[in-house]
Scaffold this active site. Sequence first.
Site, short mmCIF file in Angstrom:
data_model
loop_
_atom_site.label_atom_id
_atom_site.label_comp_id
_atom_site.label_asym_id
_atom_site.label_seq_id
_atom_site.Cartn_x
_atom_site.Cartn_y
_atom_site.Cartn_z
N ASP A 78 -19.40 11.78 9.49
CA ASP A 78 -19.56 12.18 10.24
C ASP A 78 -18.49 13.24 10.83
O ASP A 78 -17.84 14.36 11.19
CB ASP A 78 -19.41 12.05 12.14
CG ASP A 78 -20.74 11.21 12.43
OD1 ASP A 78 -21.87 11.13 11.44
OD2 ASP A 78 -21.10 10.29 12.95
N GLU A 80 -27.24 15.61 16.32
CA GLU A 80 -27.06 14.36 17.32
C GLU A 80 -27.07 13.99 18.60
O GLU A 80 -27.52 13.77 19.60
CB GLU A 80 -27.52 13.18 17.13
CG GLU A 80 -26.29 12.87 16.35
CD GLU A 80 -26.58 11.17 15.32
OE1 GLU A 80 -27.85 10.81 15.02
OE2 GLU A 80 -26.25 10.76 14.55
N GLN A 137 -29.20 12.54 5.09
CA GLN A 137 -28.10 13.17 4.85
C GLN A 137 -27.37 11.83 4.15
O GLN A 137 -25.82 12.25 3.85
CB GLN A 137 -27.21 13.02 6.42
CG GLN A 137 -28.24 14.23 7.13
CD GLN A 137 -27.95 14.60 8.35
OE1 GLN A 137 -27.11 15.26 9.36
NE2 GLN A 137 -28.98 13.93 8.96
O1 F6P Z 1 -21.72 7.06 12.82
C1 F6P Z 1 -22.20 6.86 11.22
C2 F6P Z 1 -23.53 7.80 12.23
O2 F6P Z 1 -24.53 8.30 10.89
C3 F6P Z 1 -24.46 9.12 12.84
O3 F6P Z 1 -23.70 10.21 12.70
C4 F6P Z 1 -25.79 8.04 13.38
O4 F6P Z 1 -25.51 8.22 14.73
C5 F6P Z 1 -25.22 6.76 13.38
O5 F6P Z 1 -24.60 6.47 11.77
C6 F6P Z 1 -26.85 5.85 12.44
O6 F6P Z 1 -26.51 5.02 12.62
P1 F6P Z 1 -27.59 3.45 11.36
O7 F6P Z 1 -28.06 3.83 10.31
O8 F6P Z 1 -26.67 2.98 12.35
O9 F6P Z 1 -28.90 3.96 12.04
#
Ligand code: F6P
Length: 343
Positions: free
Chosen positions: A128, A222, A274
């Site tokens: 991020d 998101e 991503q």
């Molecule tokens: O904090 C990084 C991130 O990629 C966020 O953008 C996203 O909400 C989250 O991690 C997703 O996490 P996980 O891989 O645990 O679903």
Amino acid sequence: MKIGLLTSGGDCPGLNAVIRAAVLHGIKTYGHEFVGFRNGWHGVVEGRFMDLPRTRVKGLAGEGGTILGTSRTNPFDGPNGGPERISIMLERHAVDAIIAIGGEGTLAGAARLAEAGLPVVGVPKTIDNDLAATDYTFGFDTAVSIATDAMDRLRTTGESHHRCMVAEVMGRHVGWIALHSGMSAGAHAVLIPEQSVAMDQVCQWVTEVHDRGRSPLVVVAEGFIPEGEEDIVAGKGTEASGRPRLGGVGEYVTEEIERLTGIETRNTTLGHIQRGGAPTGFDRVLATRYGLAAVDLVGDKGWGQMVAIRGTDMVRVDFSEALAGLKTVPQHRWDEAKVLFGR
Ligand code: F6P
């Protein structure tokens, strides 16, 4: 010296490049030995690790994911957590220092351990790009390129069908991925957590673009919350850490655009695509520089510090500085992007 590396939190393309650079530099320059803790702090508290000789890291600069595995384990949680247990584990396995590669949560844990006297340094990691003390984190550029490529594709199919296309990208608290990929793909609206925008405004931008015969592209992070709405979470439950699993605002924005404008609209949520696959050249270089600098930081016993990039220079900062606040998209960057929205 024997150094233990760990990767913790959500993965990012570039983690393996950090590991490779640290191991090569540490062995060649200092004669260090390396081990890799498995699955973040979990491997430290449970004493699960692998040896990292030079041969184990060959060719890793361009490989996605992390050879060590990762988790969101907090080093203070559970009966085996806490500085005393970690200190015992380090002693038992003759590990002299830890390089923790992670985001805000990881660095907060590392900061507490360093305060308790443990030899820990950090490497910042977040897709991020929201860590305050560093200009860029590896993985971000890769995510932006993947998202840009996806949006270029959405635009051609959108144009064929005269539809509005919505792309939901990652960005829990900040809109850097949305802002950069949206600008790069020529989006007609970019919606980010830092800026509350009413759906009426979004629809106005969409209609203006549609009226001049184009297919509108709307990018939404998101963590975006439309003006006047509560958090939009699509009933996906919570992560182990207790924070809500995001993903769903793209669907909401899509339905609202179609309902309010009558323009046929489709959503695509890019999600973990991503974070997967090979890092870009920029991220490989950045991650490699972080790995090199982290080993030098260990050499100087810079416990409680992490490496960071300012402009093009590698610097060192205290964990407290890195944890002081999120690096959000500033107003002037939003205003700059907004000039290109709508008509
Ligand atoms: O904090 C990084 C991130 O990629 C966020 O953008 C996203 O909400 C989250 O991690 C997703 O996490 P996980 O891989 O645990 O679903």
